[in-house]
Scaffold this motif. Structure first.
Motif: not given
Lengths: 268, 268
Positions: A80, A96-97, A100, A130-132, A209, A212-213, A217
């Motif tokens: 990515l 990431h989607p 989240r 963990k970043q979130l 998901e 949806r993202e 975006i």
């Protein structure tokens, strides 16, 4: 000419993203590439997956798409950042989607992730979660037996229940309330996975998901298609065209009948 | 110094967005403004709501936030485009996130929307839903009795069940499978609303969904807080500080105990 959303996967898994994009964003044109000749990507090295992904992106970019969707968790984990830096249009992955959505869904903060050897080995979901939020606990499990089951079109078979049950043995009793289906092939197996995990575990499809993202975006960038022009989708695969079309028509169901589709084989 | 997410509402409704941002993005600092002295916004004219929203944005912008969240459906319908054009940071409202989540959730394609007179009268949800998908059917209903119930702190009372039941009478029997809570005050009333609509109707909180899209958009722009610096939130209200704090502490529950908070009164 309407700009398309370009969606790529190692094989048929990305069709789970396609189905949701068709449903949630029926005005959008889709160009899909499934690298069925070289699937599965899961057991391959990061370097090889990055190379394959780049080849597909180079192929798709000639159609002047408005967005690239790496609809494969293994390729997202491997490539990515590399692809995002390389092209000038938005590139979104599926990790990431899913992360989240899992953070939004979990009540206990205990989240499970299943995926390919490549995805789980990269630690990409654990890092994203963990970043979130530092408060979330993550357990993960590689399930290499599941992608071949889908690519061979066996996802509706009796046998699939047995294989799924074995594959999930390691993650089942971990007190999680949310399980990320961290491979775009897994929504094909949502029934046996749901049955194995039980009703107390919410399943998060990284594919749904991501659709949806894509919507979020494209809206944020003012790039949603707004006209009533009916899109004509294009599907490419690199391997057995008959198997690919059979699985695609089965999976996409009514969505595919609503819109004209062009099928092609391409070896890149 | 960590840049904050600035969140504004006519009163306490935006706290439903705050709670979800605290839960889903605990690393983020929040600056909140509740215009409790002038709530509710629902019955006011578009011009007045736009003016009030602009005044709050002018106030919040001095804190150098990284994003403005209009956590009020009425103000989003009236002023989102105007505020987006005025400031140079991302501005997000609560209407499109709710619409996207409803499109994702509905199976039948029949979606209901409840909101204030201003929100429903603007047609903003119907437009957002139809822009995404021409296949969705929308019914909507203004429920002016509900916001005062929340602003007066009566959302846990027995009386709330009766008032909610009356307010939803017009939308209940419309064969919808998804209902958008198109006002950030309504999650305070999720129990009576859920009981009235029954288990066959999925409730979509525009507040929860907005928190998730804040996460998506900050990630896309590379603006998520990644450090372990513990944020100190700031809450402003323009009216009765005691009532505001009481409702905020009740609603935010454990989220508020995890992080230091500064409370202030400001009349703009």
């Amino acid at each position: 000419m309407q700009q398309a959303i370009a969606i790529l996967d190692s094989g048929v898994g990305g069709l789970t993203v396609v189905k949701e994009v068709m449903r949630q964003l029926p005005r959008e044109k889709i160009i899909y590439f499934g690298d069925t000749a070289r699937a599965p990507y899961g057991p391959r090295s990061t370097e090889e997956v990055t190379l394959f992904t780049e080849q597909i992106v180079d192929y798709l970019i000639q159609f002047n798409p408005k967005m690239i969707v790496i609809a494969c968790n293994t390729a997202t984990a491997a490539a990515l950042d590399y692809i995002s830096a390389k092209v000038s249009i938005p590139v979104i992955g599926v990790i990431h989607p899913g992360a989240r959505a899992a953070i939004s869904a979990t009540k206990s903060g205990h989240v499970g992730v299943i995926g390919t050897i490549g995805t789980i080995g990269s630690g990409a979901y654990t890092n994203a979660l963990k970043q979130l939020s530092p408060f979330v606990e993550v357990v993960s499990q590689a399930c290499p037996a599941l992608v071949p089951l889908v690519e061979q079109g066996m996802f509706r078979s009796e046998k699939s229940y047995e294989i799924v049950e074995q594959a999930l043995e390691g993650i089942k009793d971990n007190n999680i309330d949310t399980l990320i289906l961290g491979c775009t092939h897994y929504p094909f197996l949502v029934e046996p996975i749901g049955e194995t995990m039980g009703p107390g575990v919410k399943l998060i499809s990284s594919a749904d998901e991501t659709a949806r993202e894509i919507s979020t975006i494209l809206y944020d960038k003012g790039k949603l298609s707004i006209g009533d022009e009916s899109p004509i989708h294009q599907f490419f695969c690199s391997g057995d065209a008959e198997m690919f079309q059979r699985i695609a028509r089965d999976w996409l169901g009514e969505q595919i009948n609503r819109t004209p589709v062009v099928w092609q084989v391409s070896t890149l």
